[in-house]
Design a protein around this motif. Structure first.
Motif, PDB file in Angstrom:
ATOM      1  N   LEU A 259      21.115 -10.420  29.126  1.00 54.05           N
ATOM      2  CA  LEU A 259      22.012 -10.336  27.970  1.00 54.05           C
ATOM      3  C   LEU A 259      21.195 -10.546  26.695  1.00 54.05           C
ATOM      4  O   LEU A 259      20.495 -11.548  26.550  1.00 54.05           O
ATOM      5  CB  LEU A 259      23.111 -11.389  28.075  1.00 54.05           C
ATOM      6  N   ASP A 260      21.314  -9.613  25.773  1.00 53.41           N
ATOM      7  CA  ASP A 260      20.499  -9.662  24.551  1.00 53.41           C
ATOM      8  C   ASP A 260      20.985 -10.775  23.616  1.00 53.41           C
ATOM      9  O   ASP A 260      22.191 -10.911  23.357  1.00 53.41           O
ATOM     10  CB  ASP A 260      20.580  -8.313  23.827  1.00 53.41           C
ATOM     11  N   THR A 339      24.923  -7.105  23.765  1.00 56.14           N
ATOM     12  CA  THR A 339      24.445  -5.941  24.505  1.00 56.14           C
ATOM     13  C   THR A 339      23.602  -6.423  25.679  1.00 56.14           C
ATOM     14  O   THR A 339      23.316  -7.618  25.831  1.00 56.14           O
ATOM     15  CB  THR A 339      23.634  -5.022  23.592  1.00 56.14           C
ATOM     16  N   VAL A 340      23.171  -5.467  26.513  1.00 54.45           N
ATOM     17  CA  VAL A 340      22.428  -5.808  27.730  1.00 54.45           C
ATOM     18  C   VAL A 340      21.216  -4.900  27.841  1.00 54.45           C
ATOM     19  O   VAL A 340      21.294  -3.695  27.563  1.00 54.45           O
ATOM     20  CB  VAL A 340      23.315  -5.639  28.983  1.00 54.45           C
ATOM     21  N   SER A 341      20.099  -5.478  28.241  1.00 52.44           N
ATOM     22  CA  SER A 341      18.886  -4.709  28.533  1.00 52.44           C
ATOM     23  C   SER A 341      18.655  -4.713  30.044  1.00 52.44           C
ATOM     24  O   SER A 341      18.927  -5.711  30.721  1.00 52.44           O
ATOM     25  CB  SER A 341      17.677  -5.307  27.821  1.00 52.44           C
ATOM     26  N   SER A 371      11.161  -2.917  23.161  1.00 47.95           N
ATOM     27  CA  SER A 371      11.351  -1.646  22.444  1.00 47.95           C
ATOM     28  C   SER A 371      12.722  -1.554  21.784  1.00 47.95           C
ATOM     29  O   SER A 371      13.162  -0.456  21.449  1.00 47.95           O
ATOM     30  CB  SER A 371      11.157  -0.472  23.409  1.00 47.95           C
ATOM     31  N   GLY A 372      13.409  -2.670  21.600  1.00 46.42           N
ATOM     32  CA  GLY A 372      14.632  -2.660  20.820  1.00 46.42           C
ATOM     33  C   GLY A 372      15.894  -3.133  21.514  1.00 46.42           C
ATOM     34  O   GLY A 372      16.944  -3.217  20.889  1.00 46.42           O
ATOM     35  N   ARG A 373      15.815  -3.421  22.806  1.00 42.64           N
ATOM     36  CA  ARG A 373      16.972  -3.921  23.560  1.00 42.64           C
ATOM     37  C   ARG A 373      18.089  -2.871  23.674  1.00 42.64           C
ATOM     38  O   ARG A 373      17.956  -1.779  23.183  1.00 42.64           O
ATOM     39  CB  ARG A 373      17.525  -5.213  22.940  1.00 42.64           C
ATOM     40  N   ARG A 409      18.610 -15.499  15.685  1.00 48.26           N
ATOM     41  CA  ARG A 409      18.563 -16.689  14.830  1.00 48.26           C
ATOM     42  C   ARG A 409      17.188 -17.308  14.994  1.00 48.26           C
ATOM     43  O   ARG A 409      16.886 -17.880  16.042  1.00 48.26           O
ATOM     44  CB  ARG A 409      19.629 -17.686  15.248  1.00 48.26           C
ATOM     45  N   GLY A 410      16.397 -17.155  14.009  1.00 46.96           N
ATOM     46  CA  GLY A 410      15.070 -17.722  14.085  1.00 46.96           C
ATOM     47  C   GLY A 410      14.154 -16.856  14.911  1.00 46.96           C
ATOM     48  O   GLY A 410      14.482 -15.755  15.327  1.00 46.96           O
ATOM     49  N   LYS A 411      12.992 -17.355  15.234  1.00 49.63           N
ATOM     50  CA  LYS A 411      11.984 -16.603  15.942  1.00 49.63           C
ATOM     51  C   LYS A 411      12.295 -16.631  17.423  1.00 49.63           C
ATOM     52  O   LYS A 411      12.526 -17.687  17.996  1.00 49.63           O
ATOM     53  CB  LYS A 411      10.608 -17.199  15.674  1.00 49.63           C
ATOM     54  N   GLN A 412      12.288 -15.478  18.064  1.00 46.67           N
ATOM     55  CA  GLN A 412      12.555 -15.393  19.502  1.00 46.67           C
ATOM     56  C   GLN A 412      11.518 -14.513  20.148  1.00 46.67           C
ATOM     57  O   GLN A 412      10.977 -13.587  19.551  1.00 46.67           O
ATOM     58  CB  GLN A 412      13.957 -14.840  19.766  1.00 46.67           C
ATOM     59  N   ARG A 413      11.303 -14.776  21.453  1.00 46.46           N
ATOM     60  CA  ARG A 413      10.417 -13.930  22.245  1.00 46.46           C
ATOM     61  C   ARG A 413      11.170 -12.659  22.609  1.00 46.46           C
ATOM     62  O   ARG A 413      12.393 -12.625  22.613  1.00 46.46           O
ATOM     63  CB  ARG A 413      10.005 -14.669  23.508  1.00 46.46           C
ATOM     64  N   PRO A 414      10.452 -11.603  22.956  1.00 47.77           N
ATOM     65  CA  PRO A 414      11.133 -10.365  23.335  1.00 47.77           C
ATOM     66  C   PRO A 414      12.087 -10.564  24.490  1.00 47.77           C
ATOM     67  O   PRO A 414      13.103  -9.934  24.535  1.00 47.77           O
ATOM     68  CB  PRO A 414       9.959  -9.439  23.713  1.00 47.77           C
TER      69      PRO A 414
END
Length: 416
Positions: A259-260, A339-341, A371-373, A409-414
């Motif tokens: 889940l993105d 959304t979902v990847s 590549s954008g989720r 929200r804030g910095k996140q990993r891919p």
């Protein structure tokens, strides 16, 4: 010493109440299953009904005898209802009440004040019918359901035939006829019924014990929040399915879904909202996949699928359908579903190696996130199986046009 009918009925009542206490404390309180509840009700009806016959020959016979007949039929109806819950669902209340009401009516109009066998043919016929229905329901259970279902069905069937024989003998020669008094009298049938009650009750207790064990296994293999398989439960079943695919040389697909920006849902709307999203995704999966497919919660907001017999392109269609189903679920706060990847990997390309397929799907999922989720990315081949094992988005990767991606929200990993 010869046991008379009164002594046998007292013994029958004592056994019935003992079995009720044991079954209630050992089976029903642990399983709380509909089957256990119906069986407890049946034993209680047998005890009260048989006790009522002790008033025969007294001024209370006029009401005690019809009531006892009705309660005994209620007991057999409860056995039928309990057996039915094991296979489908309980009968309707009209079905449950028909036999007892007919028995009560027949017993009440047949001179119960002086006739200890008031309504006898109807009573015996209803006993045979309802016990026979219970035996039929038990016999129709799948052979893999329980190892005690066959003894239960046979014992119930024998008891149904016994009451059928009593009914035929009663109708043919009356309550004082030779066949009825010699072969189907109250003393003989009470003793046989008492023995069968003990046998059937222990079989029923064994069935409840199996239900407890099955429930414990289910709890061990299921995620408590979503109801899907948990990680270990999924991997155990997936290993069996993968071996089956290898033996039959059939294709399969493994999918990892994430889940993105799920963390932002928890941070913005609270963990209860996050739980709602997880349950909604599980429901979307249940609405979309086949009964032969495996779906599990792999960890956190990550889910895993194994689709036996499905091609990669078909699996990509399924990911789109799951995402569309998720979008259709509402949330208490009115916020949009995330959304979902997806990472999609073929199982047939790596000697049906489940671990390799999971690793390949994980790389493909990482590529989808990077590549954008909100898309499905196909793994070129399972990881570690020759050149080109890295997962790359295929030309024109599947993009599911659902809700806009929630801003991080804030910095996140891919990988969220």
């Amino acid at each position: 010493m010869t046991l008379d009918i009164t002594t046998l009925r007292v013994a029958f009542g004592a056994i019935a109440i003992t079995l009720f206490v044991l079954f209630y404390t050992v089976a029903f309180r642990q399983t709380r299953s509909a089957y256990s509840a119906w069986w407890c009700a049946a034993v209680a009806f047998f005890f009260i009904g048989s006790s009522g016959y002790l008033l025969d020959g007294t001024g209370h016979q006029v009401w005690a005898n019809p009531l006892s007949n009705t309660l005994l039929v209620l007991g057999t109806v409860s056995v039928w209802a309990g057996a039915r819950t094991l296979r489908t669902s309980k009968p309707a209340w009209l079905q449950l009440s028909a036999a007892p009401l007919l028995t009560l009516l027949a017993s009440a109009v047949d001179n119960p004040a002086t006739n200890t066998w008031s309504g006898g043919p109807v009573f015996l016929g209803m006993m045979s019918l309802t016990i026979g229905l219970a035996s039929w329901e038990l016999w129709r259970l799948p052979s893999s359901y329980s190892r005690v279902q066959a003894p239960l069905a046979v014992a119930s069937g024998f008891l149904a035939l016994l009451y059928l024989g009593r009914c035929i003998a009663f109708v043919a020669g009356g309550q004082d006829g030779y066949a009825f008094t010699t072969y189907f009298g109250s003393g003989i049938t009470t003793l046989i019924t008492m023995l069968l009650l003990v046998v059937v009750s222990f079989s029923a207790a064994a069935l409840s014990a199996e239900q407890i064990a099955t429930d414990l296994r289910t709890r061990a293999d299921r995620d408590a929040l979503t109801g899907l398989l948990n990680r270990s439960g999924f991997l155990d079943l997936a290993s069996v399915q993968t071996d089956r695919l290898a033996r039959t040389d059939r294709p399969g697909t493994l999918i990892l879904a994430d889940l993105d920006f799920f963390k932002s849902v928890n941070d913005t709307h609270g963990h209860a909202a996050g739980d709602t999203v997880l349950r909604a995704f599980a429901a979307a999966c249940a609405e979309t996949v086949r009964s032969t497919d495996l779906v599990g919660r792999y960890g956190g907001e990550e889910f895993i699928f194994l689709l036996p017999g499905a091609s990669v392109s078909r699996s990509e269609d399924i990911t789109r359908d799951v995402s569309m189903a998720l979008r259709g679920h509402s949330t208490p706060g009115g916020f949009e579903m995330p959304t979902v990847s997806y990472g999609v990997a073929a199982v047939e390309a790596a000697d049906y190696d489940l671990d390799a397929a999971i690793a390949a799907a994980d790389q493909a999922l990482y590529a989808a996130k990077a590549s954008g989720r909100n898309k499905s990315v196909r793994a070129i081949r399972p990881a570690g199986k020759g050149p080109g094992s890295s997962a790359e988005p295929p030309p024109g990767p599947l993009r599911v046009p659902l809700a806009p991606t929630v801003p991080p929200r804030g910095k996140q990993r891919p990988l969220a």
